[in-house]
Design an enzyme around this catalytic site. Structure first.
Site, PDB file in Angstrom:
ATOM      1  N   HIS A 110      24.033  -9.450 -21.025  1.00 14.90           N
ATOM      2  CA  HIS A 110      23.035  -8.245 -21.045  1.00 14.90           C
ATOM      3  C   HIS A 110      21.684  -8.318 -20.951  1.00 14.90           C
ATOM      4  O   HIS A 110      21.048  -8.441 -21.681  1.00 14.90           O
ATOM      5  CB  HIS A 110      23.484  -7.496 -22.232  1.00 14.90           C
ATOM      6  CG  HIS A 110      23.181  -6.097 -22.427  1.00 14.90           C
ATOM      7  ND1 HIS A 110      23.667  -5.254 -23.106  1.00 14.90           N
ATOM      8  CD2 HIS A 110      22.007  -5.429 -21.898  1.00 14.90           C
ATOM      9  CE1 HIS A 110      23.178  -3.894 -23.072  1.00 14.90           C
ATOM     10  NE2 HIS A 110      22.028  -4.207 -22.466  1.00 14.90           N
TER      11      HIS A 110
ATOM     12  N   HIS B 173      18.024  -7.414 -18.758  1.00 14.33           N
ATOM     13  CA  HIS B 173      17.353  -6.336 -17.844  1.00 14.33           C
ATOM     14  C   HIS B 173      16.089  -7.316 -17.252  1.00 14.33           C
ATOM     15  O   HIS B 173      15.097  -7.216 -17.864  1.00 14.33           O
ATOM     16  CB  HIS B 173      16.653  -5.109 -18.668  1.00 14.33           C
ATOM     17  CG  HIS B 173      17.738  -4.410 -19.330  1.00 14.33           C
ATOM     18  ND1 HIS B 173      18.275  -3.264 -18.904  1.00 14.33           N
ATOM     19  CD2 HIS B 173      18.181  -4.315 -20.466  1.00 14.33           C
ATOM     20  CE1 HIS B 173      19.046  -2.689 -19.694  1.00 14.33           C
ATOM     21  NE2 HIS B 173      19.232  -3.378 -20.690  1.00 14.33           N
TER      22      HIS B 173
ATOM     23  N   ARG C 151      14.575  -6.339 -14.540  1.00 15.57           N
ATOM     24  CA  ARG C 151      13.317  -5.169 -14.224  1.00 15.57           C
ATOM     25  C   ARG C 151      13.171  -5.372 -12.564  1.00 15.57           C
ATOM     26  O   ARG C 151      12.018  -4.607 -12.246  1.00 15.57           O
ATOM     27  CB  ARG C 151      12.007  -5.423 -14.962  1.00 15.57           C
ATOM     28  CG  ARG C 151      12.327  -5.422 -16.481  1.00 15.57           C
ATOM     29  CD  ARG C 151      12.821  -4.073 -16.965  1.00 15.57           C
ATOM     30  NE  ARG C 151      12.484  -3.923 -18.315  1.00 15.57           N
ATOM     31  CZ  ARG C 151      13.187  -2.968 -19.055  1.00 15.57           C
ATOM     32  NH1 ARG C 151      14.228  -2.264 -18.501  1.00 15.57           N
ATOM     33  NH2 ARG C 151      13.344  -2.886 -20.281  1.00 15.57           N
TER      34      ARG C 151
ATOM     35  N   ASN D 114      19.488  -0.622 -14.457  1.00 16.22           N
ATOM     36  CA  ASN D 114      18.718   0.347 -14.746  1.00 16.22           C
ATOM     37  C   ASN D 114      17.122   0.122 -14.206  1.00 16.22           C
ATOM     38  O   ASN D 114      16.190   0.137 -14.702  1.00 16.22           O
ATOM     39  CB  ASN D 114      18.417   0.954 -16.104  1.00 16.22           C
ATOM     40  CG  ASN D 114      17.962  -0.158 -17.108  1.00 16.22           C
ATOM     41  OD1 ASN D 114      18.333  -1.399 -16.875  1.00 16.22           O
ATOM     42  ND2 ASN D 114      17.503   0.240 -18.372  1.00 16.22           N
TER      43      ASN D 114
ATOM     44  N   HIS E 226      26.026  -3.779 -27.195  1.00 16.99           N
ATOM     45  CA  HIS E 226      25.076  -3.703 -28.359  1.00 16.99           C
ATOM     46  C   HIS E 226      25.560  -2.726 -29.441  1.00 16.99           C
ATOM     47  O   HIS E 226      25.199  -1.667 -29.833  1.00 16.99           O
ATOM     48  CB  HIS E 226      23.653  -3.121 -28.000  1.00 16.99           C
ATOM     49  CG  HIS E 226      23.748  -2.386 -27.041  1.00 16.99           C
ATOM     50  ND1 HIS E 226      24.260  -0.928 -27.029  1.00 16.99           N
ATOM     51  CD2 HIS E 226      22.668  -2.237 -25.923  1.00 16.99           C
ATOM     52  CE1 HIS E 226      24.091  -0.296 -25.980  1.00 16.99           C
ATOM     53  NE2 HIS E 226      22.925  -1.040 -25.223  1.00 16.99           N
TER      54      HIS E 226
ATOM     55  N   ASP F 182      20.457  -8.551 -24.812  1.00 15.55           N
ATOM     56  CA  ASP F 182      19.751  -7.094 -24.487  1.00 15.55           C
ATOM     57  C   ASP F 182      18.298  -7.444 -24.013  1.00 15.55           C
ATOM     58  O   ASP F 182      17.493  -6.390 -24.476  1.00 15.55           O
ATOM     59  CB  ASP F 182      20.155  -5.772 -25.377  1.00 15.55           C
ATOM     60  CG  ASP F 182      19.841  -4.448 -24.777  1.00 15.55           C
ATOM     61  OD1 ASP F 182      19.340  -4.433 -23.725  1.00 15.55           O
ATOM     62  OD2 ASP F 182      19.964  -3.578 -25.205  1.00 15.55           O
TER      63      ASP F 182
ATOM     64  N   HIS G 220       9.140  -4.911 -22.092  1.00 20.12           N
ATOM     65  CA  HIS G 220       8.247  -3.628 -21.715  1.00 20.12           C
ATOM     66  C   HIS G 220       6.578  -4.288 -22.082  1.00 20.12           C
ATOM     67  O   HIS G 220       6.694  -5.066 -23.271  1.00 20.12           O
ATOM     68  CB  HIS G 220       8.289  -2.340 -22.733  1.00 20.12           C
ATOM     69  CG  HIS G 220       9.860  -1.637 -22.328  1.00 20.12           C
ATOM     70  ND1 HIS G 220       9.777  -1.230 -21.395  1.00 20.12           N
ATOM     71  CD2 HIS G 220      10.828  -1.851 -23.154  1.00 20.12           C
ATOM     72  CE1 HIS G 220      11.343  -0.528 -21.364  1.00 20.12           C
ATOM     73  NE2 HIS G 220      11.940  -1.014 -22.405  1.00 20.12           N
TER      74      HIS G 220
HETATM   75  O1  DOR Z   1      16.413  -0.519 -25.961  1.00 22.58           O
HETATM   76  C1  DOR Z   1      16.888  -0.301 -24.807  1.00 22.58           C
HETATM   77  N1  DOR Z   1      16.243  -0.671 -23.756  1.00 22.58           N
HETATM   78  N2  DOR Z   1      18.063   0.326 -24.648  1.00 22.58           N
HETATM   79  C2  DOR Z   1      18.574   0.580 -23.424  1.00 22.58           C
HETATM   80  O2  DOR Z   1      19.664   0.949 -23.239  1.00 22.58           O
HETATM   81  C3  DOR Z   1      17.847  -0.064 -22.325  1.00 22.58           C
HETATM   82  C4  DOR Z   1      16.678  -0.960 -22.450  1.00 22.58           C
HETATM   83  C5  DOR Z   1      15.648  -0.652 -21.429  1.00 22.58           C
HETATM   84  O3  DOR Z   1      16.133  -1.053 -20.317  1.00 22.58           O
HETATM   85  O4  DOR Z   1      14.522  -1.004 -21.734  1.00 22.58           O
HETATM   86 ZN    ZN Z   2      20.448  -2.799 -22.018  1.00 20.65          ZN
END
Ligand code: DOR
Ligand code: ZN
Length: 401
Positions: free
Chosen positions: A57, A59, A61, A91, A197, A269, A273
């Site tokens: 899991h 991201h 980006r 995503n 999660h 996860d 950011h």
């Molecule tokens: O906290 C999160 N961040 N939950 C999510 O579902 C997406 C993830 C993100 O892509 O920033």
């Molecule tokens: Zn996630």
């Protein structure tokens, strides 16, 4: 160019052995008491050697959000954290919900220094793309809000997705965990469901106390294991994620779930950011985690809260089994030479300035942890060595299904 790792401590069926590991090309060739000839020798100094971690899991980006992370920076962070395989989340911009977007992402990921795979995104109407998508890890379905507009609420569509996909990961919170499982039961769907999660006692109960619990796997994150809602008071947006951090009671329930076997996988996860984004009033949700998961778990091992065997099971073996990733997750002859060397006695603070993730902050900044990865080997190549990254490109994983 055979490579010999000398004086390794390894764990087999809960017993510790001292062995030498011979790596030939990208495979573990021999685990032996002997000293076979090799071109390169690394003295591991009786540190532990574990299979590289598989993080299902992440991201990364890319494309579209590369100011937060990209496949190179994210994979360097993974290597530093002892993670040798990552499965990316859909995503991005564009989202990985079409075959064309998947193929584009595949090209971008080739700069990764750890092995990689792709979770394909579900939408209300992309069943034909789901069926055509090649070599994907799973289909990711968002039943609750996330970064990006990916929520699918219509139960008929959700049912169709569960039917079409051998393994669906759901982002579902609270009652939606139960709703997802009820859909499988009601429609007698035999495909697998992986609940991402899980964050509360209630979600864990919904996921594991039902007639099809063997069909359902449970993931927890280090965030929900090592933090609770109190952290939001001090860290504010820097501890805000979805699902939100819960109570100490919920946190304890997740640890109990690890002990009693209800939790199948720990995954980061990793959701980076930028600081500037987190400081805005409408901040995005999520925190980074690739560089801190293994140190946090090794520190928990040092505090007798988890065994090494359990860490290997939840971070290496079960991810390989549940996602059917070929030839990874185990320290065995013939398996891929994806390895992490862990110094269980090394004591060091997490420091924002040391991080390789593009966002360069961690909710665990300042926390002193005992137990750190010191070297990471991916496909037989030393990719991380005591603070240094070697930029050797890795490969896409394959699945046995
Ligand atoms: O906290 C999160 N961040 N939950 C999510 O579902 C997406 C993830 C993100 O892509 O920033
Ligand atoms: Zn996630």
């Amino acid at each position: 160019m055979p490579l010999l790792l000398k004086n390794c401590r390894i764990l087999v069926n809960d017993k510790v052995y001292s062995k030498n590991i011979l790596v030939k090309k990208d495979k573990i060739s021999k685990i032996t008491n002997k000293e076979p000839k090799a071109d390169g020798i690394i003295d591991v100094n009786n540190n532990f050697v574990l299979p590289g971690l598989i993080d299902v899991h992440v991201h990364m980006r890319e494309p579209g959000l590369t100011h937060k992370e990209d496949f190179l920076t994210g994979s360097m962070a993974a290597a530093k954290g002892g993670i040798t395989t990552i499965l990316d989340m859909p995503n991005t911009i564009p989202p990985t919900t079409t075959v064309a977007a998947l193929e584009e992402k595949r090209k971008l990921a080739s700069k990764s220094v750890v092995n990689y795979g792709f979770n394909f995104g579900a939408t209300l109407n992309n069943l034909s793309d789901i069926k055509k998508a090649k070599n994907i890890a799973s289909v990711k379905l968002y039943m609750d809000a996330t970064t990006g507009a990916m929520k699918v609420e219509d139960f008929d569509s959700i049912t169709d997705i569960f039917r079409a996909s051998k393994l669906t990961i759901i982002h579902a919170e609270d009652m939606n965990v139960k709703a997802a499982i009820d859909i499988l039961i009601k429609n007698k769907i035999k495909n697998k469901l992986h609940v991402a999660h899980v964050s509360s006692a209630k979600e864990l109960q919904y996921a594991k106390q039902n007639s099809i619990k063997k069909q359902v796997s449970v993931e927890v994150t280090p965030n929900h294991l090592f933090m609770n809602e109190k952290y939001i008071q001090t860290l504010g947006a820097f501890a805000e994620m979805k699902p939100r951090l819960k109570t100490e009671h919920d946190q304890k329930a997740l640890w109990d779930g690890i002990k009693n076997g209800e939790v199948d996988i720990i995954a980061t996860d990793h959701a980076p950011h930028l600081r500037e984004e987190k400081e805005q009033a409408n901040y995005p949700f999520g925190v980074p985690g690739l560089e801190t998961m293994l140190p946090l778990l090794l520190d928990a091992f040092n505090q007798n809260n988890i065994t090494l065997q359990k860490i290997m099971q939840l971070c290496c073996e079960n991810p390989a089994k549940i996602f059917k990733i070929k030839n990874k997750g185990f320290l065995k002859e013939g398996y891929d030479a994806d390895l992490v060397i862990a110094d269980l006695d090394k004591r060091q603070a997490v420091r924002n300035e040391d991080l390789l993730t593009k966002c360069r902050w961690s909710p665990f900044d300042g926390k002193i942890l005992k137990g750190w990865p010191v070297m990471t080997i991916v496909n037989g190549n030393v990719v991380y060595d005591n603070g240094q990254i070697n930029d050797v490109k890795a490969k896409e994983v394959q699945y046995g299904r």
